[in-house]
Scaffold this active site. Structure first.
Site, short mmCIF file in Angstrom:
data_model
loop_
_atom_site.label_atom_id
_atom_site.label_comp_id
_atom_site.label_asym_id
_atom_site.label_seq_id
_atom_site.Cartn_x
_atom_site.Cartn_y
_atom_site.Cartn_z
N CYS A 135 1.27 3.00 3.35
CA CYS A 135 1.70 2.15 4.62
C CYS A 135 3.17 2.54 5.12
O CYS A 135 4.01 2.39 4.34
CB CYS A 135 1.85 0.51 4.17
SG CYS A 135 2.40 -0.59 5.30
N PHE B 228 5.45 0.60 6.71
CA PHE B 228 6.21 -0.33 6.41
C PHE B 228 6.66 -0.38 5.19
O PHE B 228 7.90 -0.87 4.93
CB PHE B 228 5.64 -1.92 7.20
CG PHE B 228 5.20 -1.51 8.62
CD1 PHE B 228 6.31 -1.54 9.70
CD2 PHE B 228 3.92 -1.40 9.07
CE1 PHE B 228 6.06 -1.58 10.66
CE2 PHE B 228 3.64 -1.31 10.33
CZ PHE B 228 4.70 -1.40 11.26
N CYS B 229 5.56 -0.43 4.33
CA CYS B 229 5.95 -0.38 2.63
C CYS B 229 6.87 0.95 2.33
O CYS B 229 8.03 0.64 1.61
CB CYS B 229 4.86 -0.35 2.03
SG CYS B 229 3.64 -1.60 2.31
N TYR C 141 0.92 -1.28 -0.03
CA TYR C 141 0.00 -0.04 -0.07
C TYR C 141 1.08 1.34 0.18
O TYR C 141 1.80 1.28 0.92
CB TYR C 141 -1.02 0.11 1.07
CG TYR C 141 -1.56 -1.10 1.53
CD1 TYR C 141 -2.09 -2.06 0.58
CD2 TYR C 141 -1.89 -1.55 2.83
CE1 TYR C 141 -3.02 -3.00 0.94
CE2 TYR C 141 -2.61 -2.72 3.39
CZ TYR C 141 -3.29 -3.49 2.22
OH TYR C 141 -3.95 -4.56 2.49
#
Length: 376
Positions: A114, A116-117, A111
């Site tokens: 996101c 973390f992404c 995403y």
């Protein structure tokens, strides 16, 4: 075998040319030979037996030139044969271990908004690694229906090796880039999956050693030149996952207005259908505004969650110190990239502008922007 045979054959031809009787004429022969040859040239034409006779009576100098040409051609042929054989050998080795080398085929399932992404992208961009992005629909998640691991980010390597969890992706790829003596699959053995329960008693999958770059002592000395630099990198990478990332949602959904602005950004940047986008923007914004209050209580945040964000960011800047450009020194380390990746998901939102205006993070953040501009 083929190269040696080629060299032997060409060498025999050259020796035959150089060892012909006409090429072993003594020093008393040249005058007689020249006179004889001139007569032969005038007496014969350019074809048939005449051509053969003319060829057999070429001067010694020309024979030597011809012999040298054979040797030169043989050497060049040998070089090309060895070169092709070596290239073929490399191709076979690469076929056996397609993950070795710098031409990894990387596909990131994500995403865009996101945190973390975003930190995985920060790592890939900084290291100049080319990758494809598959934006996952956060409602249906059809793009990752093939995976038993249902979270993002997921990184696929050469379409065969799956790496889960943002910190494992970063640690494993960093290990691989430094050593290049093991395939990505072999590196992943250092980060085993562990079934565990979170603080709410829910079954989760964790990964052993996920903050460690698995290198030998010699490589570690080069990667971490200062005494405690490895320890500090691990400490702050954990801090990003366990504290900083949990400050994002309460801050970007702090008020109904901010929640609506955040979901407007999420819908624009994400992968939503028309109906899904409308639903997500308005109903999602309302839901996340309510959820952000629960998150604030769960993580024991202050009523004004901005103060927790400001303190966290200033703690980070203080840990870097005044005499270093980055936590890693002159160049960012994995902690720098993780913090930058998480904070940048707020760009364009009120929370980000407030953070830049009320903390000391601006100079470090701008330096990170400059060095992380290697996007594919």
């Amino acid at each position: 075998m083929m190269a040696a045979s080629c060299a032997r054959t060409l060498g025999k031809v050259a020796r035959l040319v150089l060892d012909t009787p006409i090429n072993r004429i003594t020093k008393t022969d040249p005058f007689i030979n020249k006179f004889h040859l001139r007569g032969q040239v005038r007496a014969y034409g350019n074809s048939g037996a005449g051509f053969k006779s003319r060829f057999l009576h070429i001067s010694p100098i020309r024979w030597r030139v011809l012999g040298g040409a054979f040797l030169l051609g043989g050497g060049f042929g040998l070089y090309q044969t060895i070169k092709l054989t070596f290239q073929h050998h490399l191709a076979e080795e690469k076929a056996k271990a397609p993950e070795l080398g710098t031409d990894l085929k990387l596909t990131l399932y994500q995403y865009k908004t996101c945190p973390f992404c975003s930190k995985v992208r920060a790592f890939l961009d900084y290291h100049g690694l080319r990758y494809e992005i598959v934006e996952v629909n956060p409602v249906m998640r059809q793009e990752i229906k093939w995976s038993t691991y249902r979270k993002v980010p997921i990184l696929m390597v050469d379409r065969t090796v799956q790496i889960n969890d943002s910190s494992v992706i970063i640690s494993a790829l960093k290990t691989y880039l430094i050593t290049k003596q093991r395939t990505v699959s072999e590196v992943l053995d250092c980060y085993p999956e562990i079934k565990a329960k979170n603080d709410r008693g829910k079954d989760v999958i964790e990964f052993g050693n996920k903050y460690w770059v698995m290198v030998n002592n010699e490589d570690a000395d080069g990667l971490y030149p200062e005494k405690d630099s490895r320890k500090e990198e691990i400490k702050w990478r954990k801090w990003v996952d366990e504290w900083l990332v949990h400050l994002i949602s309460p801050n970007v959904y702090r008020t109904p207005t901010e929640a609506l602005a955040s979901f407007d950004y999420i819908v624009r940047e994400g992968k939503f259908g028309t109906f899904e986008g409308f639903f997500a923007k308005y109903f999602g914004a309302a839901a996340m505004w309510i959820i952000s209050k629960r998150l604030k209580n769960r993580h024991n945040l202050q009523n004004d969650v901005r103060q927790d964000l400001y303190k966290a960011v200033n703690d980070w800047v203080a840990a870097i110190g005044k005499n270093k450009r980055f936590m890693g020194g002159d160049e960012p380390n994995l902690a720098d990239l993780a913090v930058f990746g998480v904070l940048r998901v707020m760009e364009g939102l009120q929370a980000f502008d407030d953070m830049m205006d009320h903390t000391k993070v601006k100079n470090w953040y701008r330096r990170m922007e400059k060095v992380a501009q290697h996007a594919p």
